[in-house]
Design a protein around this motif. Structure first.
Motif, short mmCIF file in Angstrom:
data_model
loop_
_atom_site.label_atom_id
_atom_site.label_comp_id
_atom_site.label_asym_id
_atom_site.label_seq_id
_atom_site.Cartn_x
_atom_site.Cartn_y
_atom_site.Cartn_z
N ASP A 1 -8.29 65.89 -38.47
CA ASP A 1 -7.71 64.71 -38.88
C ASP A 1 -7.93 63.09 -38.69
O ASP A 1 -7.68 61.40 -39.75
N GLU B 1 -10.54 63.07 -41.88
CA GLU B 1 -10.01 62.60 -42.74
C GLU B 1 -9.61 61.15 -43.24
O GLU B 1 -9.23 59.96 -43.87
N THR B 2 -9.02 60.27 -41.62
CA THR B 2 -8.55 59.33 -41.63
C THR B 2 -9.82 58.14 -42.15
O THR B 2 -9.16 57.39 -42.56
N ARG C 1 -5.42 63.66 -48.29
CA ARG C 1 -6.03 63.95 -47.40
C ARG C 1 -5.91 65.79 -47.62
O ARG C 1 -7.14 66.39 -46.56
#
Length: 313
Positions: free
Chosen positions: A123, A126-127, A191
């Motif tokens: 995560d 991806e951010t 995402r």
């Protein structure tokens, strides 16, 4: 090296009792299960039912069954997050979720001061990649913090150095099921495209990308902390509302920094890059008493009010 689940849990030291945000997916299921075993009787759970997809009821049912199995008190809150013009539905849902989480904790368990969230290393990558794709500055490149304070609570992300695959492998080894979000494979979402296409390519080309990207995000966060301190000092110097003459005594870069800080701190809004550049140009042009300034900035308008700037919605 990426952390194991066991290492991450050993490094996690929340105040007791604490709450876990439980979506019902693999990551939060692993978090609740691991925490409930390590701190029996000290864990609470909050589930936010968005109603955004057909599987929402399945997530809630899984959360209720898991909490019953573990003997964990559960609070369920339902939110319908409408989004403002120019705001993404995802951002609106995220803000509504945090608000509902905080309200549930304060209402149900006033003694709770800490909340754990289940975002993991993938995560975080991806951010960071999404921030890069949008041309973000340091706040975006800093990605997600592992700890912060908001709404009277201490928030934690203990899985932030743990790969998502490791959490699923651990759940499988424990014989624990979870609910798979059916939208996770829908590549119309940026995402999901990154998860499906970019992360496997990065793993092949740059095996240590999770750790090195995390270091870059940490460096960006540290640099942003310094800039926040500079902005706070400059805001004290130029005053609130900001004095135009005092602003003009600063470099353009520091004007940009302090104006962003003022708008975020006092008006809870953030200008776009184009809006900020136009505002800086107008501040530079305020050399006569009669020069007028009226610009759309963030969720409102910045005006010239005599010798100062003002903001209104």
């Amino acid at each position: 090296m990426a952390q194991s689940l066991e290492q991450a849990l050993a490094d996690f030291s929340p105040g007791l009792p604490f709450a876990v945000a439980l979506s019902g997916g693999a990551d939060s299921t692993a978090l609740l299960l691991a925490c409930a075993r390590r701190w029996p009787g000290q864990v609470r759970a909050v589930h936010i039912h968005h109603g955004l997809q057909a599987a929402a009821d399945d997530f809630e049912a899984h959360g209720r069954a898991l909490c019953l199995q573990l003997g964990v008190p559960l609070a369920v809150r339902r939110v319908q997050a409408g989004h403002a013009p120019g705001q993404s539905p995802e951002d609106a849902a995220r803000k509504a979720r945090y608000q509902a989480l905080a309200e549930a904790v304060h209402t149900e368990w006033p003694e709770v001061q800490d909340v754990a969230l289940a975002q993991h290393a993938d995560d975080q990558v991806e951010t960071l990649l999404i921030a890069l794709s949008r041309g973000a500055g340091l706040p975006g490149l800093a990605s997600m913090p592992s700890q912060w304070q908001r709404q009277g609570l201490n928030w934690h992300r203990p899985w932030l150095a743990v790969p998502g695959a490791a959490l699923r492998e651990w759940l499988q080894s424990q014989g624990q099921s979870w609910v798979e979000d059916p939208t996770n494979t829908d590549e119309k979402f940026t995402r999901n495209r990154i998860r499906a296409r970019v992360l496997p390519a990065l793993a092949e080309a740059l095996p240590a990308f999770r750790e090195t990207f995390a270091r870059s995000a940490a460096h960006a966060a540290q640099a942003q902390e310094v800039l926040n301190e500079v902005a706070a000092e400059d805001l004290l110097r130029i005053g609130v509302p900001p004095s135009i003459a005092a602003l003009q005594s600063l470099s353009r870069a520091r004007q940009a920094l302090v104006l962003r800080h003022w708008l975020r701190l006092h008006h809870a809004t953030t200008p776009s890059t184009a809006q900020l550049h136009e505002l800086l140009d107008q501040v530079a042009a305020c050399t006569t008493r009669g020069h007028r300034l009226h610009l759309k900035v963030g969720q409102g308008f910045v005006r010239r009010d005599g010798a100062c700037l003002s903001h209104s919605t």
